[in-house]
Design an enzyme around this catalytic site. Structure first.
Site, PDB file in Angstrom:
ATOM      1  N   CYS A 272     -24.553  -0.983  -9.146  1.00 26.70           N
ATOM      2  CA  CYS A 272     -24.053  -0.852  -7.781  1.00 26.70           C
ATOM      3  C   CYS A 272     -22.666  -0.236  -7.831  1.00 26.70           C
ATOM      4  O   CYS A 272     -21.816  -0.672  -8.617  1.00 26.70           O
ATOM      5  CB  CYS A 272     -24.007  -2.218  -7.096  1.00 26.70           C
TER       6      CYS A 272
ATOM      7  N   HIS B 267     -32.448  -1.310  -2.150  1.00 22.18           N
ATOM      8  CA  HIS B 267     -31.068  -1.651  -2.540  1.00 22.18           C
ATOM      9  C   HIS B 267     -30.097  -1.261  -1.419  1.00 22.18           C
ATOM     10  O   HIS B 267     -29.224  -2.040  -1.038  1.00 22.18           O
ATOM     11  CB  HIS B 267     -30.731  -0.923  -3.845  1.00 22.18           C
ATOM     12  N   GLU B 268     -30.257  -0.057  -0.874  1.00 24.85           N
ATOM     13  CA  GLU B 268     -29.345   0.404   0.183  1.00 24.85           C
ATOM     14  C   GLU B 268     -29.570  -0.349   1.494  1.00 24.85           C
ATOM     15  O   GLU B 268     -28.612  -0.671   2.199  1.00 24.85           O
ATOM     16  CB  GLU B 268     -29.477   1.919   0.394  1.00 24.85           C
TER      17      GLU B 268
ATOM     18  N   HIS C  90     -27.703  -3.465   1.377  1.00 23.02           N
ATOM     19  CA  HIS C  90     -26.280  -3.279   1.721  1.00 23.02           C
ATOM     20  C   HIS C  90     -26.071  -3.338   3.233  1.00 23.02           C
ATOM     21  O   HIS C  90     -25.108  -3.926   3.715  1.00 23.02           O
ATOM     22  CB  HIS C  90     -25.754  -1.935   1.204  1.00 23.02           C
TER      23      HIS C  90
END
Length: 187
Positions: A110, A152-153, A156
């Site tokens: 990350c 993953h994004e 976020h």
């Protein structure tokens, strides 16, 4: 000679680092098409950040960045697939609507804490609903490595770091211990 740590390098390139409140907050959705200009500006900022970062660090597995990582609390992210010449995926107001039961566990990094890598279980296939700049909904299914990057994004944008997805008792390892050579994730 002092060597700059990877996370320090990312911070110097404008990436918000772990511990900043914006990384733990859900991003604000865009009202599209009303906020089209704002969304376009955020997308430009994300591409600019990716370009800066890409000049310093190669990403053989692809890379992504979410707006909160560049101190913009809006629901936008950009993912660059690893295959050369493949266009980037722009995510506005993304939401995972379906995920496969089948998962795998791979190491992820990350930009917001680049000194470590973590072993993260994720679905092998996800379906994502996004909003286009003209306010239409679009649904796309992603698989394997691209599904991992996009998930993953989206995390976020939900205020989650990959460490929240790691199995109990598993901790991130120092990047120096992570001896991966940048090959694509194994499947």
């Amino acid at each position: 000679m002092n060597q700059v740590r990877p996370s320090e390098q990312m911070r110097d390139l404008g990436v918000v680092q772990n511990g900043a409140p914006i990384l733990a907050e859900p991003a604000q959705a865009f009202d599209l098409p009303t906020e089209r200009e704002t969304a376009e500006h955020v997308i430009e900022e994300l591409f600019s950040a990716m370009e800066r970062i890409g000049q310093v660090h190669p990403f053989a597995k692809g890379m992504g960045i979410a707006a909160p990582q560049i101190a913009i609390g809006r629901a936008a992210a950009v993912v660059q697939p690893p295959e050369p010449g493949t266009p980037a995926v722009v995510l506005l107001n993304p939401r995972i609507t379906d995920r496969s039961i089948d998962q795998d566990e791979q190491y992820e990094g990350c930009l917001s804490f680049f000194n470590v890598r973590g072993l993260v279980p994720r679905p092998l296939k996800i379906t994502v609903e996004t909003t286009t700049l003209d306010g239409q909904l679009a649904t796309t299914t992603y698989e394997r490595g691209l599904a991992r990057l996009i998930h993953h994004e989206i995390d976020h944008l939900d205020g989650l770091l990959y460490t929240a997805r790691m199995r109990t008792g598993i901790a991130p390892i120092p990047v120096e211990q992570y001896r991966q050579t940048g090959r694509s994730w194994a499947y």
